[in-house]
Scaffold this motif. Structure first.
Motif, PDB file in Angstrom:
ATOM      1  N   MET A 121      32.634  36.388  42.567  1.00  0.00           N
ATOM      2  CA  MET A 121      31.991  36.588  43.872  1.00  0.00           C
ATOM      3  C   MET A 121      31.379  37.871  43.931  1.00  0.00           C
ATOM      4  SD  MET A 121      35.368  35.790  46.027  1.00  0.00           S
ATOM      5  CE  MET A 121      36.433  36.906  44.882  1.00  0.00           C
ATOM      6  N   ALA A 122      30.440  37.946  44.710  1.00  0.00           N
ATOM      7  CA  ALA A 122      29.625  39.309  44.761  1.00  0.00           C
ATOM      8  C   ALA A 122      30.426  40.430  45.338  1.00  0.00           C
ATOM      9  CB  ALA A 122      28.395  39.059  46.054  1.00  0.00           C
ATOM     10  N   SER A 123      30.084  41.443  45.600  1.00  0.00           N
ATOM     11  CA  SER A 123      30.675  42.668  45.828  1.00  0.00           C
ATOM     12  C   SER A 123      31.441  42.485  47.336  1.00  0.00           C
ATOM     13  CB  SER A 123      29.912  43.900  45.502  1.00  0.00           C
ATOM     14  OG  SER A 123      28.881  44.122  46.629  1.00  0.00           O
ATOM     15  N   ASP A 124      30.993  41.889  48.238  1.00  0.00           N
ATOM     16  CA  ASP A 124      31.394  41.765  49.280  1.00  0.00           C
ATOM     17  C   ASP A 124      32.673  40.694  49.427  1.00  0.00           C
ATOM     18  OD1 ASP A 124      30.369  39.237  49.195  1.00  0.00           O
ATOM     19  OD2 ASP A 124      28.722  39.602  50.804  1.00  0.00           O
ATOM     20  N   ARG A 125      33.056  40.317  48.483  1.00  0.00           N
ATOM     21  CA  ARG A 125      34.089  39.158  48.202  1.00  0.00           C
ATOM     22  C   ARG A 125      33.744  38.044  49.133  1.00  0.00           C
ATOM     23  NH1 ARG A 125      39.810  42.526  47.545  1.00  0.00           N
ATOM     24  NH2 ARG A 125      38.714  44.400  46.591  1.00  0.00           N
ATOM     25  N   SER A 175      28.387  44.861  40.606  1.00  0.00           N
ATOM     26  CA  SER A 175      29.683  44.749  40.805  1.00  0.00           C
ATOM     27  C   SER A 175      29.995  43.559  41.281  1.00  0.00           C
ATOM     28  CB  SER A 175      30.111  45.918  41.735  1.00  0.00           C
ATOM     29  OG  SER A 175      29.914  47.302  41.093  1.00  0.00           O
ATOM     30  N   TYR A 176      31.070  42.859  40.984  1.00  0.00           N
ATOM     31  CA  TYR A 176      31.566  41.494  41.339  1.00  0.00           C
ATOM     32  C   TYR A 176      33.153  41.533  41.526  1.00  0.00           C
ATOM     33  CZ  TYR A 176      26.786  40.389  39.317  1.00  0.00           C
ATOM     34  OH  TYR A 176      25.576  40.435  39.231  1.00  0.00           O
ATOM     35  N   PHE A 177      33.688  40.331  41.883  1.00  0.00           N
ATOM     36  CA  PHE A 177      35.030  39.972  41.926  1.00  0.00           C
ATOM     37  C   PHE A 177      35.350  38.623  41.386  1.00  0.00           C
ATOM     38  CE2 PHE A 177      34.864  43.558  44.780  1.00  0.00           C
ATOM     39  CZ  PHE A 177      36.260  44.155  44.668  1.00  0.00           C
ATOM     40  N   THR A 178      36.408  38.599  40.803  1.00  0.00           N
ATOM     41  CA  THR A 178      36.702  37.214  40.200  1.00  0.00           C
ATOM     42  C   THR A 178      38.017  37.076  40.618  1.00  0.00           C
ATOM     43  OG1 THR A 178      38.193  38.321  38.325  1.00  0.00           O
ATOM     44  CG2 THR A 178      35.932  37.886  37.677  1.00  0.00           C
ATOM     45  N   ALA A 179      38.295  35.539  40.845  1.00  0.00           N
ATOM     46  CA  ALA A 179      39.489  34.979  41.549  1.00  0.00           C
ATOM     47  C   ALA A 179      39.655  33.511  41.153  1.00  0.00           C
ATOM     48  CB  ALA A 179      39.223  35.495  43.179  1.00  0.00           C
ATOM     49  N   CYS A 180      40.817  33.127  41.465  1.00  0.00           N
ATOM     50  CA  CYS A 180      41.232  31.666  41.519  1.00  0.00           C
ATOM     51  C   CYS A 180      41.778  31.269  42.615  1.00  0.00           C
ATOM     52  CB  CYS A 180      42.148  31.634  40.281  1.00  0.00           C
ATOM     53  SG  CYS A 180      41.447  31.982  38.592  1.00  0.00           S
ATOM     54  N   LYS A 181      41.648  29.768  42.826  1.00  0.00           N
ATOM     55  CA  LYS A 181      42.340  29.253  44.000  1.00  0.00           C
ATOM     56  C   LYS A 181      43.218  27.963  43.635  1.00  0.00           C
ATOM     57  CE  LYS A 181      39.723  29.074  47.816  1.00  0.00           C
ATOM     58  NZ  LYS A 181      40.247  29.922  48.504  1.00  0.00           N
ATOM     59  N   PRO A 182      44.527  28.289  43.147  1.00  0.00           N
ATOM     60  CA  PRO A 182      45.145  27.176  43.008  1.00  0.00           C
ATOM     61  C   PRO A 182      45.540  26.252  44.213  1.00  0.00           C
ATOM     62  CG  PRO A 182      46.395  29.186  42.150  1.00  0.00           C
ATOM     63  CD  PRO A 182      45.208  29.349  42.973  1.00  0.00           C
ATOM     64  N   GLY A 194      44.557  36.475  42.706  1.00  0.00           N
ATOM     65  CA  GLY A 194      44.250  37.302  41.673  1.00  0.00           C
ATOM     66  C   GLY A 194      42.996  38.124  41.652  1.00  0.00           C
ATOM     67  N   GLU A 195      42.427  38.051  43.018  1.00  0.00           N
ATOM     68  CA  GLU A 195      40.939  38.905  42.947  1.00  0.00           C
ATOM     69  C   GLU A 195      41.016  40.389  42.469  1.00  0.00           C
ATOM     70  OE1 GLU A 195      39.569  39.439  46.897  1.00  0.00           O
ATOM     71  OE2 GLU A 195      39.406  37.437  47.405  1.00  0.00           O
ATOM     72  N   ALA A 196      40.241  40.463  41.533  1.00  0.00           N
ATOM     73  CA  ALA A 196      40.186  41.673  40.800  1.00  0.00           C
ATOM     74  C   ALA A 196      38.566  42.000  40.482  1.00  0.00           C
ATOM     75  CB  ALA A 196      40.544  41.273  39.424  1.00  0.00           C
ATOM     76  N   ALA A 197      38.237  43.400  40.173  1.00  0.00           N
ATOM     77  CA  ALA A 197      36.975  43.871  40.068  1.00  0.00           C
ATOM     78  C   ALA A 197      36.433  43.560  38.744  1.00  0.00           C
ATOM     79  CB  ALA A 197      36.937  45.311  40.353  1.00  0.00           C
ATOM     80  N   PHE A 198      35.213  43.104  38.853  1.00  0.00           N
ATOM     81  CA  PHE A 198      34.470  42.643  37.542  1.00  0.00           C
ATOM     82  C   PHE A 198      33.108  43.459  37.540  1.00  0.00           C
ATOM     83  CE2 PHE A 198      31.712  39.889  35.025  1.00  0.00           C
ATOM     84  CZ  PHE A 198      32.742  39.550  33.885  1.00  0.00           C
ATOM     85  N   THR A 199      32.666  44.169  36.368  1.00  0.00           N
ATOM     86  CA  THR A 199      31.462  44.620  36.327  1.00  0.00           C
ATOM     87  C   THR A 199      30.552  44.166  35.242  1.00  0.00           C
ATOM     88  OG1 THR A 199      32.593  46.838  37.097  1.00  0.00           O
ATOM     89  CG2 THR A 199      30.460  47.067  35.931  1.00  0.00           C
ATOM     90  N   VAL A 200      29.250  43.930  35.708  1.00  0.00           N
ATOM     91  CA  VAL A 200      28.273  43.656  34.682  1.00  0.00           C
ATOM     92  C   VAL A 200      27.371  44.768  34.269  1.00  0.00           C
ATOM     93  CG1 VAL A 200      26.207  42.105  34.070  1.00  0.00           C
ATOM     94  CG2 VAL A 200      28.301  41.121  35.353  1.00  0.00           C
ATOM     95  N   THR A 201      27.167  45.371  33.181  1.00  0.00           N
ATOM     96  CA  THR A 201      26.571  46.534  32.885  1.00  0.00           C
ATOM     97  C   THR A 201      25.139  45.923  31.999  1.00  0.00           C
ATOM     98  OG1 THR A 201      27.588  46.597  30.587  1.00  0.00           O
ATOM     99  CG2 THR A 201      28.702  47.911  32.450  1.00  0.00           C
TER     100      THR A 201
END
Length: 420
Positions: free
Chosen positions: A74-78, A104-111, A119-126
């Protein structure tokens, strides 16, 4: 249509390269084209690294939980979904390939594929911004332009149909509204991945009741004006009032917390649908739509797969049009939208070599089989049989052919982006 985050067509501001990407900037490290592993459980979503370099990236997702799951970047705005992979069964693995821009992004799952993310977590692309030059840039740009023009045309046709449908519903002319329901939705279903990526528009236009209830608090937080169930499926339930002993797809009572809309409520729902589709029209016709939403070659390629996922996950089960049983119209519209996206990017995959040509040939053959199978039940011109008349054996036949088409189609983005 699934839920708030589902099947967004890899669109977000600045997230993916405008015209796609296969080239690497000069300073890009070789690891940027590597694989990140994702483990989804019933209560966690673990990515092997919280950062990666810009460029072609593959997420290898394993579902170690007990429920079918989805994975989102997801984008930084979630809110906006940059990329997603859904319908990952327990014990299975799946891959999601994207061309990532720095940010800046976020990762997450939806069981369970419904309700809040896990499990939303920050994720960065450099690294450096990606660019494509020469023939690839020209080809990618043309595909994006052609696809956006297709989307614009579908929304242009959708808007007057919605106005006519909504008026009949608001006026209490249920016979006319019922006759218009399935065909009005066709234009929307063809471009659903685009619509689903535009914030709260898709939930307002096309959420089923159980999906709305599962995410009502989050939806209201995203959009303070969105405090009650709206859109096509609320109208559908009013037009096909369930029996007193009817149940929802999740087994709950159809009448629990629900009653037919009053004339005043009908007008509010009808006006909201017309206004939301008008906003959709304005959004996709904006001069900066492509740049603002980050539409790129992967948007188109992954959108082809996403539309088949729509059928496989929410429509084969009959959940989509639970009360009207008009699901086969949605099947056909999703299939047509998927085929159009595929046809646009297929020449690029073929140009990558013998493997690309073989993949495109395989996908075309499976698409033809799926179209022929669906044609046994009718057509958009002549109408389709009611989906409650399609038995379990026939449904399985559809599922098997959808899966046979989805399997090679899932490799299309890698072929287009040049990921081996």
């Amino acid at each position: 249509m699934l839920n708030r985050s589902s099947l967004a067509a890899l669109i977000t501001s600045g997230a993916l390269l405008l015209t796609g990407c296969v080239a690497k900037p000069a300073t890009q490290s070789s690891s940027s084209a590597g694989v990140l592993t994702v483990t989804s459980t019933d209560d966690a979503c673990t990515v092997s690294s919280a950062t990666t370099a810009s460029g072609n990236t593959t997420f290898a997702i394993t579902n170690a939980g007990s429920r079918t799951t989805e994975f989102y970047l997801m984008a930084s705005d979630r809110l906006r979904v940059v990329a997603e992979k859904e319908n990952i069964a327990p014990g299975s693995t799946s891959e999601l390939s994207v061309a990532l821009q720095p940010g800046s992004y976020f990762t997450a799952c939806k069981p369970g594929m419904r309700g809040e993310n896990v499990g939303e977590a920050a994720f960065t692309v450099t690294g450096e911004a990606l660019a494509v030059a020469g023939e690839d840039a020209e080809l990618f740009s043309k595909v994006v332009t052609d696809y956006v023009n297709f989307v614009k045309n579908e929304v242009s046709e959708l808007q007057p149909k919605v106005e006519k449908f909504a008026k009949a519903y608001a006026d209490g002319d249920d016979e006319t509204a019922r006759s218009l329901y399935a065909t009005t939705r066709v234009n929307y279903e063809r471009i659903e991945p685009i619509a689903e990526a535009l914030g709260s528009l898709d939930p307002r236009i096309d959420y089923r009741e159980i999906d709305y209830l599962a995410e009502a608090k989050a939806l209201a937080a995203d959009d303070p004006t969105f405090t009650s169930w709206l859109g096509f499926h609320r109208i559908e339930k009013d037009l096909w009032v369930p029996a007193k002993d009817a149940v929802q797809p999740d087994g709950s009572s159809a009448w629990d917390g629900w009653s037919p809309s009053t004339p005043a409520q009908r007008k509010e729902v009808a006006d909201a649908l017309v206004a939301d589709v008008a906003k959709l029209y304005d959004t996709v016709h904006a001069a900066d739509f492509v740049t603002t939403q980050g539409v790129d070659i992967a948007t188109v390629s992954n959108g082809a797969s996403g539309l088949l996922e729509e059928i496989a996950v929410g429509k084969v089960t009959g959940e989509e049009d639970w009360w009207s049983h008009t699901d086969l119209y949605d099947f056909e519209a999703n299939l047509e939208g998927s085929r159009i996206a595929f046809d646009l990017v297929a020449p690029i995959a073929e140009a990558k070599g013998a493997d690309g040509k073989a993949l495109v040939t395989q996908i075309r053959g499976e698409f033809d089989k799926l179209a022929a199978l669906l044609a046994q039940y009718g057509s958009l011109k002549d109408g389709f049989v009611s989906y409650d008349k399609v038995n379990r054996k026939q449904q399985k036949e559809l599922v098997d052919q959808i899966d046979a088409t989805r399997t090679p189609l899932s490799k299309l983005t890698n072929a287009v982006l040049g990921i081996s």
